[in-house]
Motif scaffolding. Structure first.
Motif, PDB file in Angstrom:
ATOM      1  N   ALA A 269      10.582  32.276 -31.535  1.00  0.00           N
ATOM      2  CA  ALA A 269      11.444  33.181 -30.790  1.00  0.00           C
ATOM      3  C   ALA A 269      11.406  32.909 -29.297  1.00  0.00           C
ATOM      4  O   ALA A 269      12.387  33.114 -28.592  1.00  0.00           O
ATOM      5  N   SER A 270      10.281  32.450 -28.770  1.00  0.00           N
ATOM      6  CA  SER A 270      10.161  32.185 -27.347  1.00  0.00           C
ATOM      7  C   SER A 270      10.758  30.822 -27.013  1.00  0.00           C
ATOM      8  O   SER A 270      10.485  29.836 -27.691  1.00  0.00           O
ATOM      9  N   PRO A 271      11.615  30.722 -25.982  1.00  0.00           N
ATOM     10  CA  PRO A 271      12.197  29.423 -25.619  1.00  0.00           C
ATOM     11  C   PRO A 271      11.155  28.379 -25.254  1.00  0.00           C
ATOM     12  O   PRO A 271      11.392  27.186 -25.401  1.00  0.00           O
ATOM     13  N   SER A 272       9.991  28.812 -24.744  1.00  0.00           N
ATOM     14  CA  SER A 272       8.967  27.852 -24.332  1.00  0.00           C
ATOM     15  C   SER A 272       8.054  27.440 -25.470  1.00  0.00           C
ATOM     16  O   SER A 272       7.167  26.613 -25.287  1.00  0.00           O
ATOM     17  N   GLN A 273       8.277  28.008 -26.631  1.00  0.00           N
ATOM     18  CA  GLN A 273       7.392  27.753 -27.773  1.00  0.00           C
ATOM     19  C   GLN A 273       8.010  26.660 -28.638  1.00  0.00           C
ATOM     20  O   GLN A 273       9.054  26.845 -29.238  1.00  0.00           O
ATOM     21  N   ARG A 274       7.386  25.506 -28.702  1.00  0.00           N
ATOM     22  CA  ARG A 274       7.932  24.430 -29.518  1.00  0.00           C
ATOM     23  C   ARG A 274       6.824  23.452 -29.874  1.00  0.00           C
ATOM     24  O   ARG A 274       6.037  23.044 -29.029  1.00  0.00           O
ATOM     25  N   THR A 275       6.776  23.078 -31.142  1.00  0.00           N
ATOM     26  CA  THR A 275       5.895  22.030 -31.622  1.00  0.00           C
ATOM     27  C   THR A 275       6.743  20.813 -31.936  1.00  0.00           C
ATOM     28  O   THR A 275       7.798  20.936 -32.551  1.00  0.00           O
ATOM     29  N   GLU A 276       6.296  19.629 -31.515  1.00  0.00           N
ATOM     30  CA  GLU A 276       7.085  18.427 -31.701  1.00  0.00           C
ATOM     31  C   GLU A 276       6.266  17.348 -32.412  1.00  0.00           C
ATOM     32  O   GLU A 276       5.087  17.158 -32.120  1.00  0.00           O
ATOM     33  N   LEU A 277       6.913  16.653 -33.319  1.00  0.00           N
ATOM     34  CA  LEU A 277       6.368  15.445 -33.931  1.00  0.00           C
ATOM     35  C   LEU A 277       7.295  14.307 -33.541  1.00  0.00           C
ATOM     36  O   LEU A 277       8.447  14.255 -33.971  1.00  0.00           O
ATOM     37  N   CYS A 278       6.807  13.415 -32.683  1.00  0.00           N
ATOM     38  CA  CYS A 278       7.635  12.344 -32.131  1.00  0.00           C
ATOM     39  C   CYS A 278       6.939  11.009 -32.361  1.00  0.00           C
ATOM     40  O   CYS A 278       5.998  10.667 -31.629  1.00  0.00           O
ATOM     41  N   GLY A 279       7.356  10.263 -33.370  1.00  0.00           N
ATOM     42  CA  GLY A 279       6.793   8.943 -33.596  1.00  0.00           C
ATOM     43  C   GLY A 279       5.297   8.997 -33.840  1.00  0.00           C
ATOM     44  O   GLY A 279       4.840   9.377 -34.909  1.00  0.00           O
ATOM     45  N   ARG A 280       4.512   8.692 -32.812  1.00  0.00           N
ATOM     46  CA  ARG A 280       3.052   8.679 -32.948  1.00  0.00           C
ATOM     47  C   ARG A 280       2.392   9.862 -32.266  1.00  0.00           C
ATOM     48  O   ARG A 280       1.166   9.895 -32.160  1.00  0.00           O
ATOM     49  N   SER A 281       3.138  10.834 -31.784  1.00  0.00           N
ATOM     50  CA  SER A 281       2.527  11.954 -31.068  1.00  0.00           C
ATOM     51  C   SER A 281       2.857  13.274 -31.760  1.00  0.00           C
ATOM     52  O   SER A 281       3.947  13.461 -32.298  1.00  0.00           O
ATOM     53  N   LEU A 282       1.884  14.175 -31.734  1.00  0.00           N
ATOM     54  CA  LEU A 282       2.031  15.507 -32.287  1.00  0.00           C
ATOM     55  C   LEU A 282       1.416  16.482 -31.304  1.00  0.00           C
ATOM     56  O   LEU A 282       0.244  16.351 -30.934  1.00  0.00           O
ATOM     57  N   GLY A 283       2.188  17.455 -30.853  1.00  0.00           N
ATOM     58  CA  GLY A 283       1.667  18.433 -29.901  1.00  0.00           C
ATOM     59  C   GLY A 283       2.596  19.615 -29.827  1.00  0.00           C
ATOM     60  O   GLY A 283       3.688  19.623 -30.390  1.00  0.00           O
ATOM     61  N   GLU A 284       2.170  20.655 -29.105  1.00  0.00           N
ATOM     62  CA  GLU A 284       2.995  21.849 -29.020  1.00  0.00           C
ATOM     63  C   GLU A 284       2.833  22.528 -27.664  1.00  0.00           C
ATOM     64  O   GLU A 284       1.848  22.332 -26.947  1.00  0.00           O
ATOM     65  N   ARG A 285       3.889  23.298 -27.341  1.00  0.00           N
ATOM     66  CA  ARG A 285       3.858  24.146 -26.153  1.00  0.00           C
ATOM     67  C   ARG A 285       3.960  25.582 -26.621  1.00  0.00           C
ATOM     68  O   ARG A 285       4.843  25.929 -27.393  1.00  0.00           O
TER      69      ARG A 285
END
Length: 423
Positions: A269-285
């Motif tokens: 729900a929060s615009p700043s809240q996002r988890t990303e899986l990009c190629g070789r990286s996995l992280g979240e804000r």
């Protein structure tokens, strides 16, 4: 107007209605089969009417029709401003079980071909199939509702307007493709672009699944834990496995995006809240008061995945080159390269459509989107365009076209017609 025209119109309308309804019946039977299997996996609870209703909900999911879930009390996703007050709350789940969607597309394309042969040139074939296919789905969506009062579930049912609009849209596209496949629409080169782009997309989905299977064999710890959980979980494990099979094409599209260099994202729900899986990286804000991000225990700092994950780049590379190979009908190298690049544009359009359809979202009435997950459509589309144009140009340029029946290659001698006296 000639006397024959009304008869031709009636033939076109009748053929469209018949084949559109047959496509509806076939897709419905597929949904009912899955509903019955889910009912068996759930230990045949709540009586024999439940699998019929489950089958209609699965049919709706084949078309990404939203499923409304109304509860007596809201399900908390956090204590931020998006949390709703006490009382009944309605959530809408949108998920496309693309294995069923593929069945629907195949049946609708077949319906388009058969109806077009029955009524060649009729303008009513495609819209007639769409109406005959979508109307009964809409009617049944008004009748099918699941209720579990003891569990606090007021009702579960499809979103009515989506139950007409989305099946009709799918029917228009799929049956239209079926009609075009047996007509002389457009130039031969244009038809070769469409076929090669579709082959690129199909190969990418298939190779992504193959990569997943290979990874499961190389990393048996994770895959083994998953299979052991299914085996010891009884009916719950069987239900998860059934739904996983329906979602395998979605899984492939989620693999394809990071393989091309894009990202899969999980947002709340929060615009700043996002988890990303990009190629070789996995992280979240994480955003303030974000209980959803805490629920998914991904690392807050980007984590680099092992180097073998780079091998997934072979998925888009192999798909676009193989899909465009021997697809061009042109003779010169420059024209073949242009054909391959044009096929890559078709591939990019299909990837964007697949990325959008495969996304999963949960919305709450009055509170907006609570969860959204799937490939980033803009970045994925741009990278698919780059992969498709470059790979398509290489595939079509390096591998010349195969001889086609009835087409003489440039510079080749024209064979003499057979002698009337020859045997």
């Amino acid at each position: 107007m000639t006397a024959a025209e009304p008869s031709e119109h009636r033939t076109g309308i009748a053929a469209a209605a018949a084949y559109g309804f047959l496509a509806f019946v076939g897709t419905t039977l597929a949904g009912q089969l899955v509903g019955f299997l889910a009912w068996l996996a759930g230990a045949r609870a709540y009586g024999a009417r439940l699998p019929l209703k489950l089958g209609w909900l699965y049919l709706a999911s084949f078309h990404r029709v939203g499923i409304d879930l109304t509860l007596t009390e809201p399900f908390g996703f956090g204590d931020g401003p998006e949390a709703s007050p006490a009382g009944p709350a309605t959530y809408t789940l949108r998920i496309a079980m693309l294995s069923g969607t593929i069945v629907a597309i195949a049946l609708l394309a077949y319906a388009g071909r058969r109806a077009a042969r029955r009524a060649p040139g009729s303008p009513w074939v495609v819209p007639g199939i769409a109406l005959a296919y979508a109307a009964p789905i809409f009617v049944m969506s008004l009748l099918v509702t699941l209720r579990f009062p003891g569990a606090g579930v007021v009702g579960i049912g499809p979103v009515a307007w989506e139950a007409f609009a989305l099946p009709a849209l799918l029917a228009l596209v799929a049956s239209g493709a079926g009609v075009l496949s047996i007509t002389s629409f457009g130039a031969a080169r244009v038809r070769s672009w469409l076929r090669a782009g579709a082959r690129m997309f199909g190969a990418a989905v298939l190779l992504a699944f193959v990569g997943f299977v290979v990874l499961a064999g190389v990393r048996p710890d994770a895959s083994g834990s998953y299979l052991r959980w299914i085996g010891r979980s009884g009916s719950a494990g069987a239900l998860v496995a059934t739904n996983h099979l329906l979602l395998l094409p979605d899984q492939s599209l989620w693999i394809l995006a990071p393989a091309m260099g894009s990202c899969d994202e999980l947002g709340g729900a929060s615009p700043s809240q996002r988890t990303e899986l990009c190629g070789r990286s996995l992280g979240e804000r994480r955003g303030p008061g974000d209980a959803l991000a805490n629920f998914f225990a991904f690392p807050t700092e980007p984590t680099t995945l092992p180097a073998p994950y780079l091998l997934f780049v072979l998925v888009p590379a192999g798909a676009v080159v193989a899909g465009a190979a021997r697809s061009s009908t042109a003779g010169s190298l420059g024209a073949r390269i242009a054909d391959g690049a044009a096929s890559g544009v078709v591939f990019a359009v299909l990837v964007v459509a697949g990325s959008l359809v495969s996304r999963v979202s949960i919305d709450q009435a009055g509170a907006g989107t609570l969860l959204s997950a799937g490939p980033e459509p803009v970045r994925t589309g741009l990278l698919a365009l780059a992969w498709g144009v470059l790979g398509g140009a290489i595939g079509a340029g390096v591998f010349p076209a195969l001889p086609q029946e009835g087409v003489v290659a440039p510079g080749a001698a024209v064979p003499a017609p057979p002698s009337p006296t020859s045997v």
